[in-house]
Scaffold this motif. Structure first.
Motif, PDB file in Angstrom:
ATOM      1  N   GLU A  49       0.818  -1.212  -0.026  1.00 36.50           N
ATOM      2  CA  GLU A  49       0.118   0.115  -0.036  1.00 36.50           C
ATOM      3  C   GLU A  49       0.871   1.239   0.074  1.00 36.50           C
ATOM      4  O   GLU A  49       0.557   2.243  -0.705  1.00 36.50           O
ATOM      5  N   SER A  52       2.160   1.919  -3.463  1.00 36.92           N
ATOM      6  CA  SER A  52       1.296   2.442  -4.514  1.00 36.92           C
ATOM      7  C   SER A  52       1.087   3.809  -4.316  1.00 36.92           C
ATOM      8  O   SER A  52       0.732   4.510  -5.191  1.00 36.92           O
ATOM      9  N   LYS A  53       0.903   4.018  -2.853  1.00 39.18           N
ATOM     10  CA  LYS A  53       0.684   5.503  -2.518  1.00 39.18           C
ATOM     11  C   LYS A  53       1.838   6.505  -2.847  1.00 39.18           C
ATOM     12  O   LYS A  53       1.699   7.884  -3.057  1.00 39.18           O
ATOM     13  N   ARG A  57       4.974   3.583 -10.662  1.00 41.93           N
ATOM     14  CA  ARG A  57       4.076   2.685 -11.482  1.00 41.93           C
ATOM     15  C   ARG A  57       4.937   1.647 -12.331  1.00 41.93           C
ATOM     16  O   ARG A  57       6.279   1.809 -12.258  1.00 41.93           O
ATOM     17  N   SER A  91      -3.819  -2.374  -4.339  1.00 46.12           N
ATOM     18  CA  SER A  91      -2.336  -1.738  -4.657  1.00 46.12           C
ATOM     19  C   SER A  91      -1.555  -2.062  -5.691  1.00 46.12           C
ATOM     20  O   SER A  91      -1.022  -1.217  -6.608  1.00 46.12           O
ATOM     21  N   LEU A  92      -1.767  -3.423  -6.067  1.00 46.45           N
ATOM     22  CA  LEU A  92      -0.871  -3.668  -7.311  1.00 46.45           C
ATOM     23  C   LEU A  92      -1.569  -3.250  -8.536  1.00 46.45           C
ATOM     24  O   LEU A  92      -0.704  -2.868  -9.449  1.00 46.45           O
ATOM     25  N   LYS A  93      -2.846  -3.290  -8.605  1.00 49.74           N
ATOM     26  CA  LYS A  93      -3.542  -2.796  -9.657  1.00 49.74           C
ATOM     27  C   LYS A  93      -3.203  -1.326  -9.950  1.00 49.74           C
ATOM     28  O   LYS A  93      -3.000  -0.803 -11.124  1.00 49.74           O
ATOM     29  N   SER A  94      -3.450  -0.425  -8.782  1.00 50.47           N
ATOM     30  CA  SER A  94      -2.933   1.066  -8.963  1.00 50.47           C
ATOM     31  C   SER A  94      -1.580   1.111  -9.491  1.00 50.47           C
ATOM     32  O   SER A  94      -1.268   2.243 -10.067  1.00 50.47           O
ATOM     33  N   MET A  95      -0.648   0.129  -9.292  1.00 48.71           N
ATOM     34  CA  MET A  95       0.864   0.483  -9.829  1.00 48.71           C
ATOM     35  C   MET A  95       0.777   0.085 -11.184  1.00 48.71           C
ATOM     36  O   MET A  95       1.773   0.102 -11.923  1.00 48.71           O
TER      37      MET A  95
END
Ligand code: F3S
Length: 386
Positions: A49, A52-53, A57, A91-95
């Protein structure tokens, strides 16, 4: 800014595994393991988390291993575990990860080509892509694969170095191989004998070029051995051109039987224990599901709770073909997105039959469950009502 600092940290991770003279190699895809909440816990969740924050990317196509939950069957598991598994995936998806949630990404989500340089974790997928598809990846760890996803390169070591794939020990097997479990046992014995050496396997009495059998062999090899590739005669691209090693190890049928016994209970089911048959480690391909569906044709039902694990993509295709309804009627539950180390098994007094040596190894070792190795054919024979 924080993203840049984190990238610097990952550069350091790669540098720490890089040899002084080796340098780096560009990769075009990454596959990440270490994403199941049951494995990484709160510390791993918070780490992903935070990452990703930070704004970081992924630079290359990145897929992810299964977690411990099938998100369409959330009610099976502790809600707290479900929520935490969802946060990891998010979290992984947002990266930038593709939420493949499978250990067979090479089938649909992240197909690779011969000679393609990639950075993959998940030993079964590494062994398959190198040995069957002719790609090049080391057995990356969770953190080095993550570093490669972020940076787009990996250390020029192992299979990426000159002569890094050279076979070092010749394996011959004396005996018959009759089913997927026996291929798995052969791979497991080879891994124990080879250690970190790269094997070349010459098989005489085998069941032909059925890749699902070699998939079991390679997943088991990846469980007990350290090498990222097995050269399989007439199967691995380029196997006819590499020089066979002089050092030879002959594996006998007795060695396979010995390991089968060691990974199998010799006590029967006791009161309070629940028996399951677990199949799909690594995740079943569409062809394997079709074959399983076909072999259930002659029975009315399986009289043991059966769980089959696959990817979302394969599940969708099986659904379109109308296979799932039939399998359900025969007593098979199909799970997707989840590893066989499923959240419901944690804390269960389960007695697991499985055709996968890798599954038996981890279900015993990590979840402390009782396991018995049986091929799919043996289970249908013993538990199929006619
Ligand atoms: Fe896949 Fe889990 Fe087996 S990741 S290979 S189902 S142990």
């Amino acid at each position: 800014m924080t993203g840049k600092i984190t990238e610097g940290v990952f550069s350091k991770i790669l540098r720490s595994v890089q040899s002084r003279r080796g340098g780096y190699v560009r990769v075009s895809s990454a596959h990440l393991s270490g994403i199941s909440y049951l494995n990484i816990g709160d510390a791993g969740l918070e780490f992903l988390e935070d990452l990703s924050k930070s704004g970081i990317r992924f630079r290359v196509k990145t897929t992810i291993n299964p977690g411990c939950v099938d998100f369409d069957l959330k009610g099976e598991c502790d809600l707290e575990i479900v929520k935490k598994q969802e946060r990891i995936v998010q979290s992984l998806k947002s990266m930038g990860a593709i939420t493949s949630l499978t250990c067979t990404p090479y089938l649909f989500d992240n197909p690779v080509k011969k000679n393609q340089k990639i950075a993959w974790a998940e030993s079964s997928a590494v062994l398959y892509t190198n040995s069957i598809l002719g790609a090049s990846t080391n057995k990356e760890g969770s953190l080095t694969a993550l570093a490669s996803a972020i940076l787009g390169y990996t250390a020029k070591l192992g299979v990426h170095a000159r002569n890094g794939k050279k076979p070092e020990v010749l394996f011959e097997y004396q005996g018959e191989l009759n089913n997927e479990l026996e291929y798995g046992l052969l791979g497991y014995v080879m891994g124990l004998e080879a250690g970190a050496k790269i094997p070349y396997l010459s098989l005489k009495n085998n069941l032909g070029k059925n890749l699902s059998y070699f998939k079991q062999l390679l997943a088991s090899f990846g469980t007990s051995g350290a090498a990222p590739i097995v050269w399989i005669e007439n199967i691995t691209p380029g196997s006819s051109r590499v020089k066979k090693p002089r050092k030879k190890i002959v594996v006998t049928r007795a060695k396979l039987d010995e390991q089968r016994k060691l990974l199998s209970e010799n006590t029967p089911l006791i009161q309070g224990e629940k028996a399951f048959f677990i199949i799909g480690c690594p995740h079943l391909s569409l062809e394997e599901l079709e074959k399983m569906n076909e072999s259930l044709k002659d029975i009315k039902k399986l009289l043991i709770e059966t769980w089959a694990f696959t990817s979302y993509r394969v599940y969708s295709k099986a659904f379109e073909k109308g296979m799932l309804k039939n399998m359900h009627e025969k007593g098979v539950r199909i799970f997707k997105d989840s590893c066989i180390m499923h959240c419901k098994l944690k804390g269960e007094r389960a007695y697991i039959l499985t055709n996968s040596v890798k599954a038996a190894y981890y279900l015993r070792g990590s979840l402390g469950l009782k396991t018995v190795l049986k091929s799919l054919g043996e289970v249908i024979e013993e538990y199929g009502s006619r």
